[in-house]
Design a protein around this motif. Structure first.
Motif, mmCIF file in Angstrom:
data_model
loop_
_atom_site.group_PDB
_atom_site.id
_atom_site.type_symbol
_atom_site.label_atom_id
_atom_site.label_comp_id
_atom_site.label_asym_id
_atom_site.label_seq_id
_atom_site.Cartn_x
_atom_site.Cartn_y
_atom_site.Cartn_z
ATOM 1 N N PRO A 71 0.832 -1.214 0.000
ATOM 2 C CA PRO A 71 0.000 0.000 0.000
ATOM 3 C C PRO A 71 0.858 1.253 0.000
ATOM 4 N N VAL B 107 0.539 3.890 5.066
ATOM 5 C CA VAL B 107 -0.105 3.316 6.245
ATOM 6 C C VAL B 107 0.073 4.317 7.381
ATOM 7 N N TYR B 108 -1.038 4.682 8.023
ATOM 8 C CA TYR B 108 -0.948 5.646 9.115
ATOM 9 C C TYR B 108 -2.041 5.396 10.139
ATOM 10 N N LEU C 138 -6.389 2.608 12.376
ATOM 11 C CA LEU C 138 -5.360 2.247 11.416
ATOM 12 C C LEU C 138 -5.910 2.464 10.010
ATOM 13 N N ILE D 72 -5.082 2.310 5.846
ATOM 14 C CA ILE D 72 -4.267 1.955 4.687
ATOM 15 C C ILE D 72 -4.787 2.762 3.504
ATOM 16 N N ARG D 73 -3.886 3.482 2.851
ATOM 17 C CA ARG D 73 -4.308 4.316 1.713
ATOM 18 C C ARG D 73 -3.598 3.884 0.443
ATOM 19 N N GLY E 173 -2.478 -5.318 11.073
ATOM 20 C CA GLY E 173 -1.556 -4.197 11.042
ATOM 21 C C GLY E 173 -0.500 -4.279 12.127
ATOM 22 N N ALA F 83 -10.066 -0.337 11.658
ATOM 23 C CA ALA F 83 -9.246 -0.012 10.490
ATOM 24 C C ALA F 83 -10.120 0.528 9.364
ATOM 25 N N LEU G 108 -9.857 1.545 4.944
ATOM 26 C CA LEU G 108 -9.127 1.608 3.683
ATOM 27 C C LEU G 108 -9.529 2.875 2.959
#
Length: 293
Positions: free
Chosen positions: A157, A160-161, A168, A170-171, A207, A214, A216
């Protein structure tokens, strides 16, 4: 890899103890395939997309490991430049601005800068960096093992931040000169990376902080706008949809053993074109390859 530390990677497919390695995330059932394939292999969402264009290209590049020519489409080169610029920018401490990219694109040619700048200029409105946000990493590699399919699952990904609420995130980021999807449903169908990354969590990935909450995100940028899509990963219906999409898209790749070429316009920038049996046969006969669509 040292005697004490294992570093997972795409080459884990060649390791005889991959299924027992603690450094690989347990992602059993990720591909949704009933039986193992012909041998242990590694696969990413991008691999499946390449395979769908041409099975021979994937096989010659990723299984036979033949030398690759340094060729790519203009769209691919632009996308790489935008992604690398964003990765560098997000390693800083402040939110992106149109001016903040200047230091990160100085190594590009004038033409590359002209192509990338309109996309980058639209990103700041959807930049995730801000107060209370903890950046874990850009282009984070995630590797897992699907014991049911005997496949190493590779994901990378773009970002991730952890957001200010402790979620959490994920981009994934995509660039396009075409029309941007209007809804999350359209984005889900258009980009395999979406169900692929959702399926990570559906298969047990939590993660680096073993987060129970989480999300996305998908940012799609064009020369005129940036649009952000979001999916909460505690939606069980969404997880089932992602699992089905991955299962159907991976099925032919998983069961293939012939890897037949599928010639078309993409042959012009195929990195293993010189090794392709159909191209070589056409060159020997002096005829043109007839595209198949």
């Amino acid at each position: 890899m040292s005697a004490q530390t294992a570093i997972p990677g795409y080459s884990c497919k060649d390791c005889k103890i991959a299924g027992l390695c603690d450094s690989l995330e347990s992602l059993d059932g990720f591909l949704g395939q009933v039986n193992p394939g012909a041998c242990t292999r590694s696969v990413s969402a991008r691999d499946i997309e390449v395979y769908e264009v041409c099975p021979a290209q994937w096989h010659l590049s990723n299984s036979s490991f033949l030398p690759r020519a340094d060729v790519s489409s203009a769209a691919s080169s632009r996308g790489v430049n935008v992604h690398r610029t964003l990765a560098q920018a997000h390693s800083g401490v402040g939110r992106c601005t149109p001016q903040s990219f200047d230091d990160h694109i100085s190594h590009l040619s004038d033409t590359e800068i002209l192509e990338a700048r309109p996309f980058l200029a639209n990103h700041p409105e959807n930049c995730p960096v801000g107060d209370g946000v903890q950046i874990i990493g850009s282009e984070v590699s995630i590797y897992g093992y699907d014991a049911q399919a005997d496949i190493v699952i590779a994901s990378k990904p773009d970002l991730v931040y952890v957001d200010a609420c402790g979620t959490l995130v994920i981009r994934e980021t995509k660039t396009t000169t075409k029309e941007i999807p209007e809804t999350e449903a359209e984005a889900f169908d258009k980009y395999l990376a979406v169900p692929w990354l959702i399926n990570l969590f559906g298969s047990g990935y939590k993660g680096p902080f073993h987060s129970e909450v989480a999300r996305l995100e998908l940012e799609v940028m064009s020369p005129t706008e940036s649009r952000l899509f979001s999916w909460d990963l505690d939606d069980h219906g969404l997880l089932r949809m992602a699992r089905k999409e991955v299962r159907l898209r991976a099925r032919d790749w998983h069961n293939d053993s012939a890897w037949k070429a599928r010639p078309g316009n993409h042959c012009d920038w195929c990195p293993v074109r010189k090794w392709c049996p159909e191209v070589r046969a056409a060159d020997d006969s002096g005829s043109e390859i007839e595209p198949r669509y």
